[in-house]
Enzyme design. Sequence first.
Site, PDB file in Angstrom:
ATOM      1  N   LYS A   1       0.859  -1.194   0.000  1.00 55.11           N
ATOM      2  CA  LYS A   1       0.000   0.000   0.000  1.00 55.11           C
ATOM      3  C   LYS A   1       0.890   1.237   0.000  1.00 55.11           C
ATOM      4  O   LYS A   1       1.925   1.261   0.679  1.00 55.11           O
ATOM      5  CB  LYS A   1      -0.903  -0.045   1.236  1.00 55.11           C
ATOM      6  CG  LYS A   1      -1.951   1.052   1.292  1.00 55.11           C
ATOM      7  CD  LYS A   1      -2.827   0.886   2.540  1.00 55.11           C
ATOM      8  CE  LYS A   1      -3.896   1.935   2.644  1.00 55.11           C
ATOM      9  NZ  LYS A   1      -4.743   1.771   3.840  1.00 55.11           N
TER      10      LYS A   1
ATOM     11  N   SER B   1      -9.540   1.808   2.760  1.00 52.69           N
ATOM     12  CA  SER B   1      -8.648   2.517   1.880  1.00 52.69           C
ATOM     13  C   SER B   1      -7.606   1.619   1.190  1.00 52.69           C
ATOM     14  O   SER B   1      -7.008   2.044   0.197  1.00 52.69           O
ATOM     15  CB  SER B   1      -7.910   3.615   2.652  1.00 52.69           C
ATOM     16  OG  SER B   1      -7.129   3.062   3.680  1.00 52.69           O
TER      17      SER B   1
ATOM     18  N   SER C   1     -10.006  -0.306   6.989  1.00 49.64           N
ATOM     19  CA  SER C   1      -9.283  -0.178   5.716  1.00 49.64           C
ATOM     20  C   SER C   1      -8.576  -1.431   5.228  1.00 49.64           C
ATOM     21  O   SER C   1      -8.118  -1.472   4.088  1.00 49.64           O
ATOM     22  CB  SER C   1      -8.271   0.960   5.792  1.00 49.64           C
ATOM     23  OG  SER C   1      -8.925   2.182   5.607  1.00 49.64           O
TER      24      SER C   1
END
Lengths: 101, 462
Positions: B69, B144, B168
């Site tokens: 990420k 996210s 997330s």
Amino acid sequence: MSKFKFGLRQVKQLALLMNLDLTSQELSQFAKEMPQTLSAIANLNELDTQNIMPTYQTTGIVNRFQDEQINERNLDKKAIFKNAARTHHDYFQIKGLKYSK
Amino acid sequence: MTTINRLRQSYRTKKRHPAELISGLFKQIKKLNPQLNAYLTLNEELALKQANELKNFDLPLAGIPIAIKDNFCTKDLRTTASAKLLDDFVPPYDATVIKKLKDNGAIIIGKTNMDAWAHGSSTETSDYGPTTNPYDLNRLPGGSSGGSAAAVASGLPPFALGSETAGSIRQPAAWCGVVGLKPTYGRVSRYGLIAMGSSLDCPGPLTRHVEDAALLLGLLAGYDKYDATSTKEPVDNYLKALKAKRKFTLGISDDYFEGVDSKIINEFMKAKRILEKLGHNFKKIKLINPKYSISLYTILQRAEVSSNLCRYDGVRFGKPRSSFSQQAKRRMMLGAFTLSVGYYDAYYLKAQKIRTLIINNFKEAFKQVDLIVAPTTPVTALKLGESETNPMFGEVMDQLIEASSIAGLPGINLPIGLQQGLPVGLQIFGPHLSETEIIDLAKQYEDETAFYQIKPSDFYEI
């Protein structure tokens, strides 16, 4: 929760606190949106928190200190300045600070 | 089925070589990424070089490709947190978790898309455009960690690192049909993770198999002197947990089904019957209604964001504050308000007291049950554009996850089936540092259902 009257003046104050230059369109949009968000979260008043202590962290760790030591992950000067927009003789260079507004 | 251990075994027996595997992987990523937009930056040159030079496969992640990420600092590899403000930021150091992955032999494939600054649950607020859901390219992957979840769901590669503040990891895992493990707050170091809500942020793996999540957690977990909130508790042997096969008492709360799509409830009930068949007992418990978590998280997250984003002044790195997109500005403004004199008590302090109520509520629950199970999300993946209709979209999508995050608890999402072609997720969460029990139960469910066989049509088998 206390009632808060949102107007452009209040939104401008918050923008100043956050060091954000907002457009007039953003200012009026936030002035409209923020009261809506605050009313959406007002249901917290339904929960009784009398005599309840706040929790700021969940680990239960208290006063953890670090010995003074050389940090082996310290960065050298080159690495530190690598991403800076402007530097001058091993200093970060910034615009002059403005206090008025 | 490709697990980390099987892959490593195939390297060791010389059936495969990581260079061949990784170059194939990049080919497929380049083919699919124009539609998926799961990757913002590829690390192709270095990854291939590392793979080519590999001779020794002793390290637990030797030659294993992994997606990261984009809010983890990766030395000499662009890190943006999907925010244009950091468009040209190249970190001079590795986050602790990145260092651990590298030290264990992992090969970083690239940096994955996310909601800008991790503010959201759609990956639609990325300054670089939304990631799409591999099961339906007109739908959102969740967020996210949406880029990581979409990459894993597509097998590009099936291992990724994500981070969770309140949903997330688990929410995009649910919408993309993968395993997403959010550890106990403090179990994994936050050093080098671009901060969002510092009292909640937690790195964790997204994978297709519970075994891989357990293996990665074991390597990532542990005290870090660079993160004062990391715990010194010893790290359990999570691989052992995969074989423990204990019987658990599982809590279930009616409040976690309110407003949940009936198709998800149906799928959940099937999963519940499977867990019962495996010998686990269910017990009704009373939990604080998730509708309060939405409000509570909105206050805590905005407050911590307003403080964390202050460091972006465009002086030492990044572009000026005018580069913030609207979502970040919106959140900072509300955070500044809830922390300001005159409103602090009514909002921030009140929220932190309710956090205590939630923690106490869970403590009571865990006197009666070992773990709690619930649906992960109230709906399956929504269409592109839906996140723009509500400034609290993320909070609503994460409502069934937020309370456990706010209390710092560990949890996992498991895929339990498809509804109208879209993945449905089940979450298991437990008391502080109960990762061992969560992994044990998750593995039993996986063995029974082989949920990893559910794949999108474009799935790439490495």
